[in-house]
Design a protein around this motif. Structure first.
Motif, PDB file in Angstrom:
ATOM      1  N   GLN A  52       0.834  -1.207   0.000  1.00 33.15           N
ATOM      2  CA  GLN A  52       0.000   0.000   0.000  1.00 33.15           C
ATOM      3  C   GLN A  52       0.872   1.263   0.000  1.00 33.15           C
ATOM      4  OE1 GLN A  52      -3.431   0.250  -0.423  1.00 33.15           O
ATOM      5  NE2 GLN A  52      -2.806   2.365  -0.770  1.00 33.15           N
ATOM      6  N   SER A  55       2.223   1.712  -3.461  1.00 33.13           N
ATOM      7  CA  SER A  55       1.172   2.228  -4.330  1.00 33.13           C
ATOM      8  C   SER A  55       0.939   3.719  -4.095  1.00 33.13           C
ATOM      9  CB  SER A  55      -0.127   1.450  -4.092  1.00 33.13           C
ATOM     10  OG  SER A  55      -1.165   1.964  -4.897  1.00 33.13           O
ATOM     11  N   ASP A  56       0.900   4.132  -2.840  1.00 34.03           N
ATOM     12  CA  ASP A  56       0.715   5.544  -2.506  1.00 34.03           C
ATOM     13  C   ASP A  56       1.878   6.398  -3.004  1.00 34.03           C
ATOM     14  OD1 ASP A  56      -1.672   4.823  -1.264  1.00 34.03           O
ATOM     15  OD2 ASP A  56      -0.836   4.963   0.778  1.00 34.03           O
ATOM     16  N   LEU A  58       3.902   5.684  -5.498  1.00 34.60           N
ATOM     17  CA  LEU A  58       3.826   5.717  -6.959  1.00 34.60           C
ATOM     18  C   LEU A  58       2.757   6.708  -7.403  1.00 34.60           C
ATOM     19  CD1 LEU A  58       4.720   4.616  -9.715  1.00 34.60           C
ATOM     20  CD2 LEU A  58       2.971   2.824  -9.438  1.00 34.60           C
ATOM     21  N   ASP A  59       1.596   6.676  -6.746  1.00 33.62           N
ATOM     22  CA  ASP A  59       0.527   7.626  -7.078  1.00 33.62           C
ATOM     23  C   ASP A  59       1.002   9.061  -6.919  1.00 33.62           C
ATOM     24  OD1 ASP A  59      -1.235   5.554  -7.631  1.00 33.62           O
ATOM     25  OD2 ASP A  59      -2.305   5.710  -5.713  1.00 33.62           O
ATOM     26  N   ASP A 101       5.532   6.709 -18.336  1.00 31.61           N
ATOM     27  CA  ASP A 101       4.149   6.318 -18.023  1.00 31.61           C
ATOM     28  C   ASP A 101       3.987   4.796 -18.078  1.00 31.61           C
ATOM     29  OD1 ASP A 101       3.361   8.967 -17.667  1.00 31.61           O
ATOM     30  OD2 ASP A 101       2.470   9.139 -19.680  1.00 31.61           O
ATOM     31  N   ALA A 104       5.591   3.211 -15.065  1.00 33.99           N
ATOM     32  CA  ALA A 104       4.745   3.424 -13.889  1.00 33.99           C
ATOM     33  C   ALA A 104       3.587   2.431 -13.870  1.00 33.99           C
ATOM     34  CB  ALA A 104       4.227   4.853 -13.861  1.00 33.99           C
ATOM     35  N   GLU A 105       2.988   2.186 -15.011  1.00 32.50           N
ATOM     36  CA  GLU A 105       1.876   1.219 -15.074  1.00 32.50           C
ATOM     37  C   GLU A 105       2.359  -0.200 -14.787  1.00 32.50           C
ATOM     38  OE1 GLU A 105      -1.417   1.733 -15.042  1.00 32.50           O
ATOM     39  OE2 GLU A 105      -0.699   3.774 -14.759  1.00 32.50           O
ATOM     40  N   ARG A 108       2.835  -0.375 -11.134  1.00 30.23           N
ATOM     41  CA  ARG A 108       1.499  -0.468 -10.524  1.00 30.23           C
ATOM     42  C   ARG A 108       0.953  -1.895 -10.640  1.00 30.23           C
ATOM     43  NH1 ARG A 108      -0.801   3.709  -9.286  1.00 30.23           N
ATOM     44  NH2 ARG A 108      -0.131   5.039 -10.992  1.00 30.23           N
TER      45      ARG A 108
END
Length: 156
Positions: A52, A55-56, A58-59, A101, A104-105, A108
């Protein structure tokens, strides 16, 4: 390293041409610093193994990166692309935006092993802009060009 430069977050930022005093370039360079710092947070968070938190982080990094690259492409790159001397270089930088991009995906999607690649490619990309494109733009562009780039950047 170019003469009269100093190290910032692992990249060279010129201080000899003064291009950072141009409002748009100064803004983009400040955003670069924020984005690199957030990418560093992502790298450090990945070590924790907390999915988590990764993920945060990365966001947060992508949440700053995508509006930044969009603004560069919409304004500065659009104006510079009209000059045939810049066309290929701008195309390369836009492809690198797309690559960041994509990385990053993939991150993710669980490919945490790509975080170091993401951070490395991000820093390399920023170096190309700050030590190549931005000083060249400062020399090449007129006041009208900068006004147009600002208008395009702000347009909906």
């Amino acid at each position: 390293m170019p003469p009269f430069s100093h190290r910032v977050y692992g990249g060279d930022v010129c201080s000899y041409c003064g291009c950072q005093s141009i409002e748009m370039i100064g803004r983009f360079m400040a955003e670069h610093e924020d984005i690199v710092n957030l990418a560093g947070d992502l790298r450090r968070t990945a070590v924790s193994g907390d999915a988590q938190a990764v993920s945060d982080a990365l966001d947060s990094a992508v949440g700053h990166l995508q509006p930044h690259t969009g603004a560069e492409e919409k304004g500065l790159f659009t104006v510079l692309r009209r000059n045939p001397d810049f066309t290929d270089h701008i195309a390369t930088l836009c492809a690198e935006h797309d690559r960041l991009d994509e990385l990053a995906e993939q991150i993710r999607g669980g490919h945490l092993e790509l975080i170091d690649t993401f951070v490395h490619e991000l820093r390399e990309h920023i170096d190309k802009e700050e030590n190549g494109l931005f000083p060249a733009a400062a020399i090449e562009m007129s006041g009208e060009d900068w006004d147009e780039a600002e208008t395009l950047t702000r347009a909906p």
